[in-house]
Design a protein around this motif. Sequence first.
Motif, mmCIF file in Angstrom:
data_model
loop_
_atom_site.group_PDB
_atom_site.id
_atom_site.type_symbol
_atom_site.label_atom_id
_atom_site.label_comp_id
_atom_site.label_asym_id
_atom_site.label_seq_id
_atom_site.Cartn_x
_atom_site.Cartn_y
_atom_site.Cartn_z
ATOM 1 N N ALA A 1 0.834 -1.207 0.000
ATOM 2 C CA ALA A 1 0.000 0.000 0.000
ATOM 3 C C ALA A 1 0.867 1.254 0.000
ATOM 4 N N ALA A 2 1.980 1.229 0.703
ATOM 5 C CA ALA A 2 2.886 2.382 0.725
ATOM 6 C C ALA A 2 3.688 2.499 -0.567
ATOM 7 N N LEU A 3 4.042 1.365 -1.133
ATOM 8 C CA LEU A 3 4.905 1.360 -2.311
ATOM 9 C C LEU A 3 4.193 1.813 -3.583
ATOM 10 N N LEU A 4 3.060 1.233 -3.893
ATOM 11 C CA LEU A 4 2.444 1.452 -5.209
ATOM 12 C C LEU A 4 2.224 2.917 -5.557
ATOM 13 N N PRO A 5 1.653 3.726 -4.683
ATOM 14 C CA PRO A 5 1.432 5.134 -5.067
ATOM 15 C C PRO A 5 2.716 5.944 -5.192
ATOM 16 N N SER A 6 3.804 5.455 -4.623
ATOM 17 C CA SER A 6 5.054 6.225 -4.619
ATOM 18 C C SER A 6 5.911 6.010 -5.860
ATOM 19 N N LEU A 7 5.534 5.054 -6.687
ATOM 20 C CA LEU A 7 6.374 4.705 -7.835
ATOM 21 C C LEU A 7 6.312 5.747 -8.946
ATOM 22 N N ASP A 8 7.471 6.043 -9.506
ATOM 23 C CA ASP A 8 7.580 6.882 -10.695
ATOM 24 C C ASP A 8 7.854 5.926 -11.852
ATOM 25 N N LEU A 9 6.839 5.651 -12.624
ATOM 26 C CA LEU A 9 6.963 4.627 -13.658
ATOM 27 C C LEU A 9 7.705 5.103 -14.894
ATOM 28 N N THR A 10 8.264 6.308 -14.838
ATOM 29 C CA THR A 10 9.196 6.736 -15.885
ATOM 30 C C THR A 10 10.633 6.467 -15.453
ATOM 31 N N ASP A 11 10.835 6.037 -14.217
ATOM 32 C CA ASP A 11 12.157 5.748 -13.659
ATOM 33 C C ASP A 11 12.417 4.243 -13.772
ATOM 34 N N PRO A 12 13.449 3.834 -14.505
ATOM 35 C CA PRO A 12 13.721 2.401 -14.668
ATOM 36 C C PRO A 12 13.883 1.648 -13.343
ATOM 37 N N ALA A 13 14.428 2.310 -12.328
ATOM 38 C CA ALA A 13 14.572 1.649 -11.023
ATOM 39 C C ALA A 13 13.200 1.352 -10.420
ATOM 40 N N ASP A 14 12.263 2.280 -10.563
ATOM 41 C CA ASP A 14 10.917 2.051 -10.035
ATOM 42 C C ASP A 14 10.157 1.016 -10.867
ATOM 43 N N VAL A 15 10.446 0.947 -12.137
ATOM 44 C CA VAL A 15 9.834 -0.100 -12.973
ATOM 45 C C VAL A 15 10.312 -1.463 -12.482
ATOM 46 N N ARG A 16 11.601 -1.583 -12.183
ATOM 47 C CA ARG A 16 12.122 -2.844 -11.621
ATOM 48 C C ARG A 16 11.468 -3.142 -10.274
ATOM 49 N N THR A 17 11.291 -2.109 -9.468
ATOM 50 C CA THR A 17 10.641 -2.283 -8.164
ATOM 51 C C THR A 17 9.212 -2.778 -8.341
ATOM 52 N N LEU A 18 8.492 -2.212 -9.307
ATOM 53 C CA LEU A 18 7.128 -2.683 -9.570
ATOM 54 C C LEU A 18 7.142 -4.135 -10.011
ATOM 55 N N GLU B 1 9.260 -6.461 -9.297
ATOM 56 C CA GLU B 1 9.523 -7.288 -8.114
ATOM 57 C C GLU B 1 8.310 -7.326 -7.196
ATOM 58 N N ALA B 2 7.626 -6.196 -7.045
ATOM 59 C CA ALA B 2 6.441 -6.140 -6.186
ATOM 60 C C ALA B 2 5.322 -7.026 -6.726
ATOM 61 N N VAL B 3 5.183 -7.070 -8.044
ATOM 62 C CA VAL B 3 4.161 -7.929 -8.648
ATOM 63 C C VAL B 3 4.498 -9.400 -8.385
ATOM 64 N N GLN B 4 5.762 -9.756 -8.477
ATOM 65 C CA GLN B 4 6.166 -11.130 -8.153
ATOM 66 C C GLN B 4 5.860 -11.452 -6.693
ATOM 67 N N GLU B 5 6.170 -10.518 -5.810
ATOM 68 C CA GLU B 5 5.877 -10.720 -4.383
ATOM 69 C C GLU B 5 4.379 -10.803 -4.142
ATOM 70 N N LEU B 6 3.599 -10.031 -4.888
ATOM 71 C CA LEU B 6 2.141 -10.086 -4.760
ATOM 72 C C LEU B 6 1.627 -11.478 -5.107
ATOM 73 N N HIS B 7 2.181 -12.072 -6.144
ATOM 74 C CA HIS B 7 1.771 -13.440 -6.499
ATOM 75 C C HIS B 7 2.080 -14.414 -5.364
ATOM 76 N N HIS B 8 3.223 -14.256 -4.724
ATOM 77 C CA HIS B 8 3.569 -15.114 -3.577
ATOM 78 C C HIS B 8 2.613 -14.870 -2.412
ATOM 79 N N HIS B 9 2.298 -13.620 -2.187
ATOM 80 C CA HIS B 9 1.369 -13.255 -1.114
ATOM 81 C C HIS B 9 0.004 -13.913 -1.353
ATOM 82 N N ILE B 10 -0.482 -13.793 -2.561
ATOM 83 C CA ILE B 10 -1.782 -14.383 -2.896
ATOM 84 C C ILE B 10 -1.748 -15.897 -2.705
ATOM 85 N N ALA B 11 -0.655 -16.522 -3.078
ATOM 86 C CA ALA B 11 -0.537 -17.975 -2.882
ATOM 87 C C ALA B 11 -0.619 -18.340 -1.402
#
Length: 149
Positions: A89-106, A108-118
């Motif tokens: 919840a803290a991470l998603l709104p803070s991302l700058d999706l024009t920044d390659p580092a934040d794209v990588r963070t997203l 990774e977060a999506v991968q972690e979300l899949h683990h969380h859902i599992a």
Amino acid sequence: MCHYCGCRDIPLIKEFIAEHERVTDAAGDALRALARGEPGRARELVGAMVKELDSHWRGEENGLFAVMRADPEYADHIDALVTEHRELAALLPSLDLTDPADVRTLTEAVQELHHHIAKEEDGLFPASLTALSGEEWNRAMAAWTEAHP
């Protein structure tokens, strides 16, 4: 998620799974938009994720999680899931999706979300079948309904 325990037949669990699917669909679409060079579209999709997750997490945390947390067997597991909710919840709104580092963070977060859902769909949801009484299911569903006016 398994298809043999029967938890998919419980109306509340069906709702949680449908929300998981909407969020992961939006996450995948956001990553594909970024791959096409469309950060604006990706931001819209991440916004949709944030909105969906807000009501989803309120429904889970105030309902199923609150009821199951009363059993010490599940409390630590649920606390870890709630921590993961707060981090995302803290991470998603803070991302700058024009920044390659934040794209990588997203990514990774999506991968972690899949683990969380599992952890929820393969662990907590099936456990709820034997852990909850009828009244507890009613309380959990009432909290989900309140989170989804």
